[in-house]
Design an enzyme around this catalytic site. Sequence first.
Site: not given
Length: 464
Positions: A233, A270, A314, A316, A388-389, A418
């Site tokens: 991809s 891809g 396809p 994306r 919280c990261e 995505y």
Amino acid sequence: MATNTCPEPATRPDLWPTNTCRDANGVLSIGGVALNRETLGDALTGHQPVIVLDEAALRGRAEVWRAAMEEACWSGYGMAGAQVYYAGKAFLCGKLVQTLSELGLGIDTASLGELTLALRAGANPANVGLHGNAKTDAELHLAISNNIGRIIVDNEDEIARIAAISRHYDTRANVMVRVTTGVHAGGHQYIATAHEDQKFGLSLTTGAAERAARTIAHTPELRLVGLHSHIGSQITDLQGFALAAKKLCQLRHRLIEADIAVPELDLGGGYAIAYTGADPTPLRAKDVADVLAKQVRESCAASGDDVPKLSIEPGRSIAGPVMVTCYPVIATKDVTIAEGKTRRYVAVDGGMSDNIRPVLYQASYTATLANRPAKAPTCASRVVGKHCESGDILIADIDLPADVTAGDLLVMPATGAYGRSMASNYNLALRPGVLAVNAGASSWWVRPETLTDLFATDTALGDA
Ligand code: LLP
């Protein structure tokens, strides 16, 4: 690390949905809808960002891919036609399935949820595919009972299972073989899929792919409809696709010699898109289709085989550039990162729950101030989410106007693929809605999640 500056739609149109511009007031507008609080109003629930989808741009991109493949595989060139299957994992919802089906695209699915959605939204089962390296019985039953166009076999165990379920429904399942061609391509290692040491497909080099095709061809409950390759991809050059096509043609030739017909080759998806101003202008659908069709024609001419039908998947390159994420700015903070050097942290409503790609793949994005023209000089900034990261970073380095402040809206382009489909409820965040805009009007294709949705499965709180 170099900072990035977000290109305006006028300078890098490939980065933005087709109908994006700055309106007379300097407000970013998509499909005739200004991205500010006055216009978005209720869409900004105050609990999550809004994903804005340019409906005309979606139709346009789908149409461009379909037409490119049809033209490249025209019967005048001795070709047996083409089909584009949109890869639903990039983003799927009912309206999108209906829109793409209307335009003649098929839908490629890879789970019970995706397959159920495609069928319920009205996709023609003959134009639906099912992938998966670990297909469950439930997935196979749904696919086979609906007689979908292709089940792409990923391991040899699956063959007997598909045959048994086909017997149960007294039908003959349409099956393709997912071939690992050994071609290594793609962006991050997690999204490259055709080298040997990864979980997808059946190897060309060990003979597993050929063995599977022969077994399928000799199983009366199954119909071998083709061979399949997906090499990865976010791929920016065409060589890998051409090489994979050549390898599939060679395998097809060996099968034809054994009297096994292979009517179709699917070369997967891809095709890369641009995410920031540093990315090259993406490959054009026409160039992709021409190269694939030419390679297949040449390989078939060399071996003396008829030319198969060609399909691609396809995801994306259809969904990615037609959506943007509109993030309300919640807070800003200047942090000293070295002596005399500060970084502006711009914290938005959202983050790794609506876009995991920066954290998972170190994917780069850019963003622009949408709700007003940028007048102040820029300063080195970092766009962070609300989770919280400390790794909840959407854009590590970007030049943003120094006066960006709480209440502003930052818009990040190219989030259609995505993004929402990989969104989570981390920190019990509500997943964002997808607002389709077109000719000045807007409507939810996916409404924003509510706390009621969120707690529906909690037996102490919901009604489960
Ligand atoms: N066909 C098959 C068999 C696939 O596995 C995929 C993607 C596609 C088609 C569509 O590929 P596309 O045209 O969208 O590149 N989550 C990752 C991408 C994973 C791709 C998985 N398979 C990301 O966010 O970059």
